[in-house]
Structures are given as structure tokens and as C-alpha cells.
Design an enzyme around this catalytic site. Structure first.
Site, PDB file in Angstrom:
ATOM      1  N   GLN A  31       0.334  -0.998  -0.031  1.00 40.36           N
ATOM      2  CA  GLN A  31      -0.127  -0.048   0.140  1.00 40.36           C
ATOM      3  C   GLN A  31       0.880   1.313   0.094  1.00 40.36           C
ATOM      4  OE1 GLN A  31      -2.378  -1.281   3.203  1.00 40.36           O
ATOM      5  NE2 GLN A  31      -0.109  -1.970   4.246  1.00 40.36           N
ATOM      6  N   HIS A  62      -9.294   2.055  19.466  1.00 39.83           N
ATOM      7  CA  HIS A  62      -8.375   1.168  20.363  1.00 39.83           C
ATOM      8  C   HIS A  62      -8.564   0.946  21.542  1.00 39.83           C
ATOM      9  CE1 HIS A  62      -4.969   2.582  17.428  1.00 39.83           C
ATOM     10  NE2 HIS A  62      -5.569   1.056  16.637  1.00 39.83           N
ATOM     11  N   GLY A 138      -2.901 -11.953   8.095  1.00 35.19           N
ATOM     12  CA  GLY A 138      -3.410 -12.910   9.231  1.00 35.19           C
ATOM     13  C   GLY A 138      -4.824 -14.259   8.764  1.00 35.19           C
ATOM     14  N   ASP A 155      -7.886  -5.760  13.349  1.00 27.83           N
ATOM     15  CA  ASP A 155      -8.208  -4.539  13.228  1.00 27.83           C
ATOM     16  C   ASP A 155      -7.553  -4.196  11.684  1.00 27.83           C
ATOM     17  OD1 ASP A 155      -7.729  -1.852  14.383  1.00 27.83           O
ATOM     18  OD2 ASP A 155      -5.943  -1.691  15.455  1.00 27.83           O
ATOM     19  N   SER A 156      -8.860  -4.203  10.708  1.00 24.24           N
ATOM     20  CA  SER A 156      -8.055  -4.154   9.477  1.00 24.24           C
ATOM     21  C   SER A 156      -8.146  -2.695   8.708  1.00 24.24           C
ATOM     22  CB  SER A 156      -9.296  -5.297   8.974  1.00 24.24           C
ATOM     23  OG  SER A 156     -10.138  -4.906   8.786  1.00 24.24           O
ATOM     24  N   PRO A 162      -5.228  -6.534   0.415  1.00 21.59           N
ATOM     25  CA  PRO A 162      -4.995  -7.704   1.255  1.00 21.59           C
ATOM     26  C   PRO A 162      -6.205  -7.869   2.222  1.00 21.59           C
ATOM     27  CG  PRO A 162      -3.268  -5.806   1.368  1.00 21.59           C
ATOM     28  CD  PRO A 162      -3.841  -5.372   0.973  1.00 21.59           C
TER      29      PRO A 162
HETATM   30  N1  SAM Z   1      -8.319   1.036  13.123  1.00 19.14           N
HETATM   31  C1  SAM Z   1      -7.541   0.733  11.225  1.00 19.14           C
HETATM   32  C2  SAM Z   1      -8.589   1.085  10.712  1.00 19.14           C
HETATM   33  O1  SAM Z   1     -10.078   0.932  11.426  1.00 19.14           O
HETATM   34  O2  SAM Z   1      -8.791   2.362   9.511  1.00 19.14           O
HETATM   35  C3  SAM Z   1      -6.479   0.198  10.748  1.00 19.14           C
HETATM   36  C4  SAM Z   1      -5.672   0.375  11.112  1.00 19.14           C
HETATM   37  S1  SAM Z   1      -4.475  -1.248  11.002  1.00 19.14           S
HETATM   38  C5  SAM Z   1      -3.205   0.621   9.964  1.00 19.14           C
HETATM   39  C6  SAM Z   1      -4.816  -2.037   9.616  1.00 19.14           C
HETATM   40  C7  SAM Z   1      -3.290  -2.626   9.048  1.00 19.14           C
HETATM   41  O3  SAM Z   1      -4.472  -4.449   8.482  1.00 19.14           O
HETATM   42  C8  SAM Z   1      -3.005  -2.545   8.623  1.00 19.14           C
HETATM   43  O4  SAM Z   1      -1.677  -2.053   9.137  1.00 19.14           O
HETATM   44  C9  SAM Z   1      -2.624  -3.646   7.145  1.00 19.14           C
HETATM   45  O5  SAM Z   1      -0.971  -3.201   6.204  1.00 19.14           O
HETATM   46  C10 SAM Z   1      -3.462  -4.566   7.675  1.00 19.14           C
HETATM   47  N2  SAM Z   1      -3.797  -5.931   7.136  1.00 19.14           N
HETATM   48  C11 SAM Z   1      -4.106  -5.398   5.699  1.00 19.14           C
HETATM   49  N3  SAM Z   1      -4.504  -6.820   5.540  1.00 19.14           N
HETATM   50  C12 SAM Z   1      -4.248  -7.990   6.113  1.00 19.14           C
HETATM   51  C13 SAM Z   1      -4.043  -9.419   5.852  1.00 19.14           C
HETATM   52  N4  SAM Z   1      -4.788  -9.882   5.857  1.00 19.14           N
HETATM   53  N5  SAM Z   1      -3.276  -9.471   6.824  1.00 19.14           N
HETATM   54  C14 SAM Z   1      -2.756  -9.156   7.883  1.00 19.14           C
HETATM   55  N6  SAM Z   1      -3.310  -7.513   8.021  1.00 19.14           N
HETATM   56  C15 SAM Z   1      -3.181  -6.877   6.785  1.00 19.14           C
END
Ligand code: SAM
Length: 274
Positions: A31, A62, A138, A155-156, A162
Site C-alpha cells: 500500500q 483502540h 492474518g 483491526d483491519s 489485502p
Molecule cells: N484502525 C484502522 C482502521 O480502522 O482503519 C486499522 C489500522 S491498521 C493500520 C490496519 C492494518 O491491517 C494495516 O497495517 C494493513 O497492513 C493490515 N492488513 C490488511 N490486510 C491484512 C491481512 N490480510 N493480514 C494482516 N494484516 C493486514
């Protein structure tokens, strides 16, 4: 001259934050990652042009994603965060003395590195000995760790790139099998204004897998629509009935708010069929 960061949160709606500049920018394998400095919201992490977290309101999100399930479960010892590379969920989870290990399964290592460097208030517990970082998908993690966790948080990002797979039935089946017999799962389930269909689908899918599924709400000023939902799915404990009163240092979460957040606006009840 004025500098504004503008996020088009929906086709007809945008959030504008007065900014002082870009602190960091990089195109990672997954990204576009930017950290900006804003006048009112402090530092903000932006992925693919969407604000993920800002100093101003990250504690609301959080605290609500972490303390609601962790104060429902009677003895959370092993907790998984899927996504959450900024570290805010880990920070809140580690406020619970019962937690022996908090695993962070984040796909993009660069988010963790940028958060450690530029968002110290949010990422401050990522190097804690009770936190274990696993770089990877994940989806794969939950499908290869059966019966391991007391609590899992998703927390995606939004369901793009992804993040899409983290809103799928196959992922939720993996979460179910990765939880212990009395485990609890919480996912951030987006805005009831702009992700109505997604919220309805996630709630329906989880109800087909878990015996107890309840949506709760909070405010999130920098997220689309400002009203935000989480959906909790539990094998045994009802999050409205079981609320442990712990001495946690929080700025938003309280045991009273825990219960109150399950009192849904009619708009949300209609979406999730409550
Ligand atoms: N609080 C935030 C929101 O609601 O927008 C989410 C924050 S956190 C930065 C989200 C994270 O999910 C990102 O760093 C991203 O890289 C991760 N992510 C996305 N798809 C993923 C997957 N399949 N497995 C693990 N992490 C993933």
C-alpha cells in the site's frame, strides 16, 4: 498559504484536516503509506489515502476494540490482533495483567516500522516482551493456529487489497477454530452510513458461526460518518451480561460505556437485524 489534507471518504463527502506537512511517505509492497502532521489531529497514519489512525482520536478506537472483549472474557491470557500494525490495539491489550502473550499478525512490516518511528504514542508497546510480532497474512495465521487464543481482534483496513479477505466467511471460520472453547472475536465493521451492506453481511455470517453475536458503536471523528461499529462474536460469554470492572487507565472506555455501547441506534439495529 494553507495546506489541507483531504480524504474523500465517500463519493459525496470528504474530511479535511489542516496540515503542516508530510512527515514520511513510501510505497510499500502492499500500500501507499504516508504519515502527516496536522494542526488539530496531530500525527496521522494514512494508507492508500485513508486515515487509519490519528493522535486526536486513536484512543477511542483502540480502547473500544480491545477493552470490550477483554473485560468480557474472565481470564484473557493469549490474544491475537490481525492487522493493527500501528500498535494501538497491542498497547491497550497489554494494560490487562492477565495477558501473557499478545500476538500481532500484520501483513505489512513497513507499517510497523513507520509507526515505531513516527507514531510513538500509539506504537509504544510493540517492543514489550509480552508482544510477539508475526509478519504475514492474518488469514493464514488463524487457519494454522487451532484452539490457541482467548480473544482475537481484527483491526483491519477497509475491505480493499489485502484487507478484503479479512471480511470473508472463510476468515471467520478460521477465527472460530483458532479460538479456545470460550473465545471471543471482535472486528471493526466500518461505518453504518457508508458500509451498510458490509455490516449486514458480516453480522449475518458471524451469526451462522458463533452462538452470540452483538454489534456495538462508538464515535470516531476522523472516520467516515463519525459513527463507527464493531461486531463481537462469542462462544460463551455475553458482552452485555459479563462486564468485569478492572482498574484500567483509559481516556474513553468505562464499564458503563461498555454496556451502553451495545444500545444501538435504530439505524444500526435495522442493518444487523437486532
Ligand atoms: N484502525 C484502522 C482502521 O480502522 O482503519 C486499522 C489500522 S491498521 C493500520 C490496519 C492494518 O491491517 C494495516 O497495517 C494493513 O497492513 C493490515 N492488513 C490488511 N490486510 C491484512 C491481512 N490480510 N493480514 C494482516 N494484516 C493486514
Amino acid at each position: 498559504m494553507q495546506l489541507w489534507f483531504i480524504e474523500e471518504q465517500a463519493p459525496g463527502m470528504a474530511l479535511a484536516l489542516k496540515a503542516t506537512g508530510t512527515v514520511y511517505r513510501e510505497k510499500t509492497k502492499y500500500q501507499d503509506l504516508t504519515v502527516i502532521e496536522t494542526v488539530d489531529a496531530g500525527r496521522a497514519l494514512v494508507l492508500d489515502d485513508c486515515i487509519q489512525t490519528s493522535d486526536m482520536d486513536e484512543f477511542i478506537y483502540h480502547e473500544m476494540i480491545a477493552h470490550v472483549p477483554l473485560c468480557t472474557h474472565p481470564l484473557p491470557e493469549k490474544v491475537l490482533v490481525v492487522g493493527g500494525g500501528d500498535g494501538g490495539s497491542i498497547r491497550e491489550i497489554l494494560k490487562h495483567d492477565s495477558v501473557k502473550e499478545a500476538v500481532l499478525a500484520e501483513i505489512d512490516e513497513r507499517v510497523i516500522e513507520a509507526a515505531k518511528k513516527y507514531l510513538p504514542n500509539t506504537s509504544c508497546r510493540l517492543d514489550d516482551p509480552r508482544c510477539r510480532v508475526v509478519i504475514g497474512d492474518g488469514f493464514l495465521h488463524v487457519n494454522t493456529h487451532p484452539g490457541e487464543y482467548d480473544v482475537i481482534l481484527c483491526d483491519s483496513t477497509d475491505p480493499v487489497g489485502p484487507g478484503i479477505v479479512l471480511f470473508s466467511e472463510e476468515f471467520y471460520q478460521g477465527v472460530y477454530s483458532s479460538l479456545k472453547d470460550d473465545g471471543i472475536f471482535v472486528a471493526q465493521t466500518e461505518s453504518p452510513f457508508y458500509y451498510r451492506d458490509l455490516l449486514a453481511r458480516v453480522s449475518k455470517t458471524l451469526k451462522g458461526i458463533f452462538p452470540i453475536v452483538k454489534t456495538y458503536v462508538t464515535v470516531m471523528p476522523t472516520y467516515p460518518g463519525a459513527l463507527w461499529t464493531f461486531t463481537l462474536a462469542s462462544k460463551e460469554y455475553d458482552p452485555v451480561e459479563c462486564v468485569r470492572r478492572l482498574d484500567l487507565e483509559t481516556r474513553f472506555y468505562t464499564p458503563e460505556l461498555h454496556k451502553a455501547s451495545f444500545a444501538l441506534p435504530r439505524l444500526v439495529k435495522d442493518i444487523v437485524g437486532a
